[in-house]
Design an enzyme around this catalytic site. Structure first.
Site, mmCIF file in Angstrom:
data_model
loop_
_atom_site.group_PDB
_atom_site.id
_atom_site.type_symbol
_atom_site.label_atom_id
_atom_site.label_comp_id
_atom_site.label_asym_id
_atom_site.label_seq_id
_atom_site.Cartn_x
_atom_site.Cartn_y
_atom_site.Cartn_z
ATOM 1 N N ARG A 270 0.906 10.518 4.502
ATOM 2 C CA ARG A 270 2.195 10.325 5.158
ATOM 3 C C ARG A 270 2.151 8.995 5.905
ATOM 4 O O ARG A 270 1.278 8.774 6.747
ATOM 5 C CB ARG A 270 2.485 11.474 6.124
ATOM 6 C CG ARG A 270 2.540 12.843 5.447
ATOM 7 C CD ARG A 270 2.630 13.964 6.464
ATOM 8 N NE ARG A 270 3.868 13.902 7.223
ATOM 9 C CZ ARG A 270 4.949 14.639 6.972
ATOM 10 N NH1 ARG A 270 4.941 15.488 5.951
ATOM 11 N NH2 ARG A 270 6.023 14.534 7.706
ATOM 12 N N ASP B 234 -45.862 18.891 13.460
ATOM 13 C CA ASP B 234 -45.879 19.741 12.270
ATOM 14 C C ASP B 234 -47.254 19.758 11.606
ATOM 15 O O ASP B 234 -47.733 20.804 11.161
ATOM 16 C CB ASP B 234 -44.823 19.256 11.276
ATOM 17 C CG ASP B 234 -44.843 20.048 9.981
ATOM 18 O OD1 ASP B 234 -44.615 21.272 10.037
ATOM 19 O OD2 ASP B 234 -45.089 19.441 8.919
#
Length: 659
Positions: free
Chosen positions: A85, A617
């Site tokens: 639009r 980790d």
């Protein structure tokens, strides 16, 4: 009436190899590796059974030409935005009570609004990415003097995939322009009409003109406009009793009357008591038409819940933004008349595309189409065109990715800042700015200028004086947005970030020293992880700009246990000291550099953090009590906020401006 606009379907198809073989067989093409005799079992086959290739069916042609839908127009909820639009003016010749404050709104100078070439450039860019429908809005779009020519130019985008060109109008002057608009490619008309009574029309719009609107309805029917809709905003005690009269319009006319729930915008004095809900309207209509039935939606992206009365030519629809939102299938984006992209009607986040087309004189020449080989080197022109469109698409993509899953509801919307409805195609009121700050306001400075009249107490151990401005990533309502970079200059940027992982027992340190950890080389893997993470920063940090990182250096080193500190070297104003802890640890330092419009502090922080997490980790099997700490930026150069570094050590560091 112009012929319907057509284009190949923009869908993604995966063709199985067997399907390709069947298609080849259907066209008479021999299969690769198959002897001619096997292909033609007859003793004397025709040497050329198909001297000319057979034409493909429309469906097969669509499959052949199909393109993946643009990632720039796909949000994080997989919604593909095919409907744009565009507001082409902020002016209007009515003063509807639900749309514009009675006192009016401040208008922008023409220089701030999109020019016709800019509108066409934006339209062309969006169509190239998969937009198939464009609607022209306002203000009142028919006020624009070149509306007929503009629609004709948009009509040329049919060759690139545009299927529909529509207009939303109040209908006052549209009738006399409608025939030429249809000839230019207009396929749909939405008319705003809230009453069928002349006296009430004048009260609701603060102008006369109902007769002209009804003439426009008749003219559109005469021209066989393929989509004709009347939009009626229903307000309790004002026009809600006219619902049956509007429904009767659909009896002998192929139009869709759409009843819209009254929505809040700045200045329209909305309150919930004025709103008539979709459910209430449905009950009223069914009192006269108990056989009212839900009609099938023509597409999954319809904003209207559509119904049909047996024997009636037209339809009745409901736009239920307030009580039953249709956000889950929203495929609409908006361009305001001053060139801002607005991804949600009810959102206040906007980003300027206009400014990206006006960054330099060369871009203006490109958009206006006034450049020539005599004026500008052709290669330079094409390079700038490609850069401009790439920049625009990146900003569009970020804005679309930031679109929320759904807008707020009753109880929230009425308290949120938004443009008046009339200015969804124009600027904010004079006292307000997009995002609540002046366009391209610089971020808060680490070191205010000496002339700054406002100072805050410095925290302990810091020479850093915060600037009193608000956070630039937040709007006044507290929602987040991405800070625009268009007006920022390119400069050399560098940032250094550090982090530490400290062990809680003596096991990890000797295993890392001897490279005996089961998962492998802890320091080496952590270093690679940090480098990779720096390049992925925009995917991890939502509001972080994607920058072209030119260098990432990650140093990962062991800190000996217990007894001492490890001196990293003299720095201006003091030493940078790093304590190893009772059982030792790992120190990480990440340095990121680039040439760009924004800093790389986030890239450095992400690199240091990812490297630290990798250490954790790889060591957690032997030490579950590790802790990661001290993640911070210790040095930054480049950009408007100036250069600075930590000078008194990582834990109690002061910030000292450099240069």
């Amino acid at each position: 009436m112009a012929a319907p606009l057509r284009s190949a379907a923009r869908q993604t198809f995966a063709l199985h190899p067997a399907a390709l073989r069947r298609a080849a067989a259907a066209s008479g093409a021999p299969r690769r590796g198959t002897a001619t005799a096997a292909a033609h079992p007859h003793p004397h086959p025709h040497p050329h059974p198909h001297p000319h290739p057979l034409p493909l069916s429309p469906r097969r042609e669509a499959v052949r030409n199909a393109k993946p839908f643009s990632a720039f127009l796909t949000d994080n909820f997989k919604r593909q935005h095919t409907y744009l639009r565009i507001s082409i003016t902020e002016k209007c010749n009515l003063r509807c009570v639900y749309c514009m404050p009675e006192e009016g709104v401040p208008l922008s100078p023409e220089s701030k609004l999109l020019t016709t070439p800019e509108i066409l450039h934006i339209a062309n860019l969006f169509v190239s990415q998969g937009v198939t429908k464009i609607r022209l809005t306002g203000g009142e779009p028919t006020i624009r003097k070149d509306i007929v020519e503009l629609v004709a130019e948009l009509g040329k985008l049919r060759a690139k995939g545009l299927k529909e060109i529509a207009i939303t109008s109040n209908g006052l002057v549209l009738a006399r322009k409608l025939e030429k608009l249809v000839e230019g490619g207009l396929t749909g008309v939405n008319l705003s009409l809230d009453t069928l009574e002349p006296w009430k029309f004048e009260i609701m719009t603060r102008r006369k003109g109902l007769e002209n609107v009804l003439k426009t309805v008749d003219k559109a029917l005469e021209l066989n406009v393929s989509s004709l809709k009347l939009n009626c905003v229903v307000m309790k005690g004002v026009n809600d009793y006219e619902i049956p009269a509007f429904v009767e319009l659909t009896k002998d006319k192929p139009i869709e009357v759409r009843f819209i729930e009254y929505m809040p915008f700045d200045g329209n004095k909305w309150n919930e008591n004025k709103m008539v809900s979709y459910a209430d309207m449905l009950v009223r209509i069914k009192q006269d038409h108990p056989d009212l039935a839900r009609a099938p939606d023509p597409s999954k992206n319809e904003t209207s819940k559509t119904y049909h009365i047996p024997g009636y030519m037209g339809k009745v629809g409901f736009i239920t933004s307030m009580t039953h939102n249709f956000c889950g299938t929203c495929n609409r984006l908006r361009i305001t008349s001053d060139g801002n992209l607005k991804v949600c009607l009810f959102g206040d986040e906007e980003v300027s595309l206009r400014d990206m087309m006006r960054t330099n004189p060369l871009r203006k020449l490109i958009v206006d189409g006034t450049s020539s080989a005599a004026e500008v080197d052709a290669e330079a022109l094409e390079m700038e065109r490609a850069k401009m469109e790439r920049d625009m698409l990146e900003v569009i993509g970020v804005a679309v990715k930031g679109k929320k899953e759904k807008h707020a509801g009753i109880g929230e919307l009425e308290h949120m800042k938004n443009r008046p409805m009339i200015l969804i195609g124009g600027p904010q009121a004079a006292h307000s700015y997009v995002h609540g700050v002046p366009p391209f306001s610089p971020p808060p400075r680490l070191f205010p200028s000496p002339s700054s009249s406002t100072t805050l107490p410095s925290p302990p151990h810091s020479a850093f004086t915060p600037h009193p401005r608000r956070l630039t990533h937040l709007t006044p309502t507290g929602t987040a947005h991405m800070v625009p970079l268009t007006a920022k200059p390119v400069s050399s940027r560098r940032a250094v970030a550090v982090a530490r992982v400290l062990f809680s027992n003596p096991t990890p340190y000797p295993l890392i020293v001897s490279n005996s950890m089961k998962k492998g080389d802890v320091l080496g893997v952590a270093r690679i992880a940090g480098i990779m993470a720096a390049k992925k920063t925009p995917e991890i940090v939502p509001l972080c700009h994607g920058v072209m990182v030119e260098g990432v250096e990650v140093v990962v080193e062991l800190l000996p246990p217990a007894t001492a500190t490890k001196v990293q070297g003299e720095e201006e104003g003091g030493k940078r000291e790093v304590a190893g802890g009772e059982f030792g640890g790992v120190r990480i330092e990440a340095t990121v550099t680039c040439e760009g419009k924004t800093g790389v502090e986030m890239e450095a922080l992400v690199a240091a953090t990812a490297a630290g997490l990798t250490v954790y980790d790889m060591c957690k099997a032997v030490d579950r009590g590790m802790k990661m700490e001290g993640v911070r930026v210790v040095e930054k150069t480049g950009g408007k906020s100036g250069d600075w570094r930590v000078v008194d050590g990582e834990e109690r560091g002061s910030l000292k401006r450099v240069g």
